[in-house]
Motif scaffolding. Structure first.
Motif, PDB file in Angstrom:
ATOM      1  N   ALA A   1     -12.138  14.112 -87.741  1.00 26.06           N
ATOM      2  CA  ALA A   1     -10.950  14.912 -87.464  1.00 26.06           C
ATOM      3  C   ALA A   1     -11.257  15.906 -86.342  1.00 26.06           C
ATOM      4  O   ALA A   1     -12.376  16.420 -86.240  1.00 26.06           O
ATOM      5  N   GLU A   2     -10.255  16.154 -85.521  1.00 24.78           N
ATOM      6  CA  GLU A   2     -10.371  17.075 -84.389  1.00 24.78           C
ATOM      7  C   GLU A   2      -9.086  17.887 -84.334  1.00 24.78           C
ATOM      8  O   GLU A   2      -7.997  17.325 -84.476  1.00 24.78           O
ATOM      9  N   LEU A   3      -9.189  19.205 -84.126  1.00 27.27           N
ATOM     10  CA  LEU A   3      -7.995  20.047 -84.143  1.00 27.27           C
ATOM     11  C   LEU A   3      -7.461  20.374 -82.752  1.00 27.27           C
ATOM     12  O   LEU A   3      -6.251  20.494 -82.572  1.00 27.27           O
ATOM     13  N   ALA A   4      -8.338  20.555 -81.796  1.00 27.25           N
ATOM     14  CA  ALA A   4      -7.911  20.920 -80.442  1.00 27.25           C
ATOM     15  C   ALA A   4      -8.870  20.316 -79.436  1.00 27.25           C
ATOM     16  O   ALA A   4     -10.069  20.154 -79.708  1.00 27.25           O
ATOM     17  N   ARG A   5      -8.321  19.988 -78.266  1.00 25.64           N
ATOM     18  CA  ARG A   5      -9.137  19.405 -77.197  1.00 25.64           C
ATOM     19  C   ARG A   5      -8.770  20.061 -75.868  1.00 25.64           C
ATOM     20  O   ARG A   5      -7.598  20.164 -75.521  1.00 25.64           O
ATOM     21  N   TYR A   6      -9.821  20.501 -75.167  1.00 23.79           N
ATOM     22  CA  TYR A   6      -9.620  21.163 -73.878  1.00 23.79           C
ATOM     23  C   TYR A   6     -10.452  20.445 -72.814  1.00 23.79           C
ATOM     24  O   TYR A   6     -11.610  20.083 -73.067  1.00 23.79           O
ATOM     25  N   PRO A   7      -9.904  20.243 -71.620  1.00 28.24           N
ATOM     26  CA  PRO A   7     -10.570  19.380 -70.639  1.00 28.24           C
ATOM     27  C   PRO A   7     -11.833  19.943 -70.006  1.00 28.24           C
ATOM     28  O   PRO A   7     -12.719  19.179 -69.627  1.00 28.24           O
TER      29      PRO A   7
END
Length: 246
Positions: free
Chosen positions: A65-71
């Protein structure tokens, strides 16, 4: 321990590989495992992140599971602001971990970099999420010069916040350890006040997944579902006598 936070003393020290080893050892012991990566930075929308890497190494039975992704490969708070995306609050991390713990024996929450890396504008960190969950924080440290200070500071920061730490795992133990690395094995415990609970070999993440899963328990202490012995490891890598005694 239904939920365990995994925090490094810095970046690029083997935290994801250690998380993978923890998951693999727990699965081998018959436990159901989920891994939660609250904030993934430096990865594109369709690229596999750290949680996917844990599944690749530890096996498809692990829930990711992953909640947020930033480049951009920056601290989550900075990466969020630069990308114009929402930051992540400790309560969101804690709630996601609680949901996963409802149907998994073990939930591993992998932080971003070190313990006090900021997740939001208010300066909240992985430690704040751990406090909401009353979860232990396993410290992943480097082997070489500088690790005594970084590990001891992390341990002190945990104690100051009333958080528990089961111990320290070396994230990448060199094939040919230098003198500092060998001395640090014994000194880490004395300096941080925490037991050494494992040592994952360098380049372990490059092993074929089947070999990784088979070997993972041999890198971790029994408290982490492994068979590794700190006493045997310390004996094997005992530093040479001081020059004055030669």
């Amino acid at each position: 321990m239904a939920v365990v936070m995994v925090s490094g003393t810095g970046t690029e020290i083997g935290k994801t590989v250690v998380t993978s080893a923890l998951a693999a050892a727990a699965v081998a012991a018959g436990r159901s495992v989920a891994v939660l990566k609250p904030a993934q930075t430096g990865v594109g929308p369709r690229e596999p992140g750290d949680a996917a890497e844990v599944v690749r190494l530890a096996g498809p039975s692990v829930t990711a599971a992953e909640l947020a992704r930033y480049p951009e490969p920056l601290a989550p708070d900075t990466a969020a602001r630069r990308s114009g995306l929402p930051t992540l609050a400790p309560a969101e991390i804690a709630e996601a971990a609680r949901r996963l713990s409802a149907d998994h024996d073990l939930v591993l929450v992998e932080g971003a970099g070190g313990l006090l890396v900021r997740f939001d504008e208010a300066g909240h960190t992985l430690a704040d999420a751990a406090r909401l969950l009353d979860a232990p924080v396993l410290i992943v440290a480097t082997a070489g010069l500088g690790t005594l200070n970084a590990t001891t500071l992390t341990a002190e920061a945990l104690r100051a916040r009333g958080l528990s730490a089961p111990g320290v795992v070396v994230g990448s133990w060199p094939e040919e350890p230098d003198l500092a690395s060998r001395c640090n094995l014994a000194d880490l415990t004395a300096s941080s006040g925490l037991p050494l609970l494992g040592a994952v070999p360098e380049r372990a993440g490059a092993l074929p997944p089947e070999r990784f899963r088979a070997a993972a328990p041999t890198w971790l202490d029994a408290s982490l579902s492994g068979t590794w012995s700190a006493e045997s490891f310390l004996t094997t890598w005992h530093p040479p006598a001081p020059l004055s005694l030669l």
